[in-house]
Motif scaffolding. Structure first.
Motif, PDB file in Angstrom:
ATOM      1  N   UNK A   1       0.902  -0.764   0.375  1.00 48.07           N
ATOM      2  CA  UNK A   1       0.211  -0.010  -0.017  1.00 48.07           C
ATOM      3  C   UNK A   1       0.557   0.985   0.249  1.00 48.07           C
ATOM      4  N   UNK A   2       0.590   1.971  -0.744  1.00 45.29           N
ATOM      5  CA  UNK A   2       1.252   3.497  -0.882  1.00 45.29           C
ATOM      6  C   UNK A   2       0.458   4.707  -0.767  1.00 45.29           C
ATOM      7  N   UNK A   3       0.854   6.012  -0.642  1.00 41.41           N
ATOM      8  CA  UNK A   3      -0.233   7.040  -0.745  1.00 41.41           C
ATOM      9  C   UNK A   3       0.748   8.226  -1.179  1.00 41.41           C
ATOM     10  N   UNK A   4       2.120   7.798  -1.769  1.00 42.30           N
ATOM     11  CA  UNK A   4       1.860   9.043  -2.500  1.00 42.30           C
ATOM     12  C   UNK A   4       2.370   8.117  -4.736  1.00 42.30           C
ATOM     13  N   UNK A   5       2.035   8.763  -4.546  1.00 42.69           N
ATOM     14  CA  UNK A   5       1.651   7.766  -6.050  1.00 42.69           C
ATOM     15  C   UNK A   5       3.565   7.590  -7.041  1.00 42.69           C
ATOM     16  N   UNK A   6       3.301   9.132  -7.036  1.00 45.15           N
ATOM     17  CA  UNK A   6       5.008   9.712  -7.814  1.00 45.15           C
ATOM     18  C   UNK A   6       5.329   9.237  -7.464  1.00 45.15           C
ATOM     19  N   UNK A   7       6.378   8.999  -5.783  1.00 48.52           N
ATOM     20  CA  UNK A   7       6.751   8.511  -5.589  1.00 48.52           C
ATOM     21  C   UNK A   7       7.650   6.754  -5.534  1.00 48.52           C
ATOM     22  N   UNK A   8       6.504   6.862  -4.758  1.00 48.36           N
ATOM     23  CA  UNK A   8       6.384   5.182  -4.729  1.00 48.36           C
ATOM     24  C   UNK A   8       6.512   4.455  -6.487  1.00 48.36           C
ATOM     25  N   UNK A   9       5.901   4.602  -7.270  1.00 55.33           N
ATOM     26  CA  UNK A   9       5.344   3.995  -8.686  1.00 55.33           C
ATOM     27  C   UNK A   9       6.454   3.178  -9.534  1.00 55.33           C
ATOM     28  N   UNK A  10       7.865   4.147  -9.230  1.00 55.50           N
ATOM     29  CA  UNK A  10       8.231   2.850  -9.399  1.00 55.50           C
ATOM     30  C   UNK A  10       9.006   1.059  -8.426  1.00 55.50           C
ATOM     31  N   UNK A  11       8.001   1.493  -7.432  1.00 58.88           N
ATOM     32  CA  UNK A  11       8.274   0.339  -6.960  1.00 58.88           C
ATOM     33  C   UNK A  11       7.485  -1.246  -6.995  1.00 58.88           C
ATOM     34  N   UNK A  12       6.083  -0.086  -8.257  1.00 59.01           N
ATOM     35  CA  UNK A  12       4.691  -1.356  -8.489  1.00 59.01           C
ATOM     36  C   UNK A  12       5.395  -1.333  -9.973  1.00 59.01           C
ATOM     37  N   UNK A  13       6.215  -1.229 -10.154  1.00 54.33           N
ATOM     38  CA  UNK A  13       6.527  -1.135 -12.228  1.00 54.33           C
ATOM     39  C   UNK A  13       6.507  -2.710 -12.287  1.00 54.33           C
ATOM     40  N   UNK A  14       5.450  -3.087 -13.701  1.00 52.07           N
ATOM     41  CA  UNK A  14       4.861  -4.429 -14.027  1.00 52.07           C
ATOM     42  C   UNK A  14       3.804  -4.966 -13.172  1.00 52.07           C
ATOM     43  N   UNK A  15       2.931  -4.484 -11.923  1.00 53.72           N
ATOM     44  CA  UNK A  15       2.006  -4.888 -11.281  1.00 53.72           C
ATOM     45  C   UNK A  15       1.176  -4.463 -11.366  1.00 53.72           C
ATOM     46  N   UNK A  16      -0.071  -5.268 -11.206  1.00 58.76           N
ATOM     47  CA  UNK A  16      -1.425  -4.325 -11.281  1.00 58.76           C
ATOM     48  C   UNK A  16      -1.763  -3.187  -9.789  1.00 58.76           C
ATOM     49  N   UNK A  17      -2.049  -2.797 -10.317  1.00 57.42           N
ATOM     50  CA  UNK A  17      -2.518  -1.365  -9.432  1.00 57.42           C
ATOM     51  C   UNK A  17      -3.548  -0.620  -9.033  1.00 57.42           C
ATOM     52  N   UNK A  18      -4.315  -0.195  -7.794  1.00 58.72           N
ATOM     53  CA  UNK A  18      -5.982   0.202  -7.801  1.00 58.72           C
ATOM     54  C   UNK A  18      -5.360   1.684  -7.427  1.00 58.72           C
ATOM     55  N   UNK A  19      -5.630   2.661  -7.838  1.00 57.53           N
ATOM     56  CA  UNK A  19      -6.282   4.035  -7.176  1.00 57.53           C
ATOM     57  C   UNK A  19      -6.921   4.260  -6.667  1.00 57.53           C
TER      58      UNK A  19
END
Length: 147
Positions: free
Chosen positions: A122-140
């Motif tokens: 779970x992340x609360x900073x899309x810009x900051x943490x986006x690289x952590x979820x590369x090539x994964x399904x995400x929900x906003x």
């Protein structure tokens, strides 16, 4: 009465205010002077090469001034939808608007509810943490504005 009130004087709130103003709407921007962004070092924002968050905050306020956008440094204490309008109460006054945008950045209630999950998917900073979820399904998810 304002066409739109934007609550938040960080990058999201300032950007929303600028675009709405450019569209010819009468805007009121409201935010606190103790924005958490003021304590950050900005390394991942276009055009900023490690400047302080305080510089980013001050530049945003200057943009509001240069574009003649009404803004207040004040605390919003209550939001009240009333039919086709919305009343926004601050510590010092009450304002009425047709539309409301909440752009308050990181909300403490989110941190408290999901603190056990932060860093574990779970992340609360899309810009900051986006690289952590590369090539994964995400929900906003976010807060839906009163329209």
């Amino acid at each position: 009465m304002f066409d739109c009130i934007v609550i938040g004087l960080g990058p999201g709130g300032i950007s929303a205010s600028l675009y709405l103003n450019r569209a010819g709407l009468d805007i009121l921007s409201i935010g606190m002077d103790d924005s958490p962004i003021k304590n950050a070092k900005i390394n991942n924002y276009y055009g900023f090469l490690g400047e302080s968050g305080e510089t980013l905050f001050e530049n945003g306020i200057e943009q509001l001034k240069k574009n003649n956008i009404t803004f207040l440094i004040d605390e919003v204490i209550k939001i009240e939808p009333l039919g086709n309008t919305i009343k926004v109460y601050t510590k010092s006054n009450c304002y009425e608007t047709k539309y409301l945008i909440l752009a308050m950045g990181k909300l403490s209630s989110v941190d408290e509810k999901f603190s056990n999950f932060l860093g574990n998917g779970v992340s609360i900073c899309a810009h900051c943490d986006a690289p952590l979820y590369k090539n994964r399904k995400i929900y906003v998810t976010g807060v839906e504005p009163y329209l």
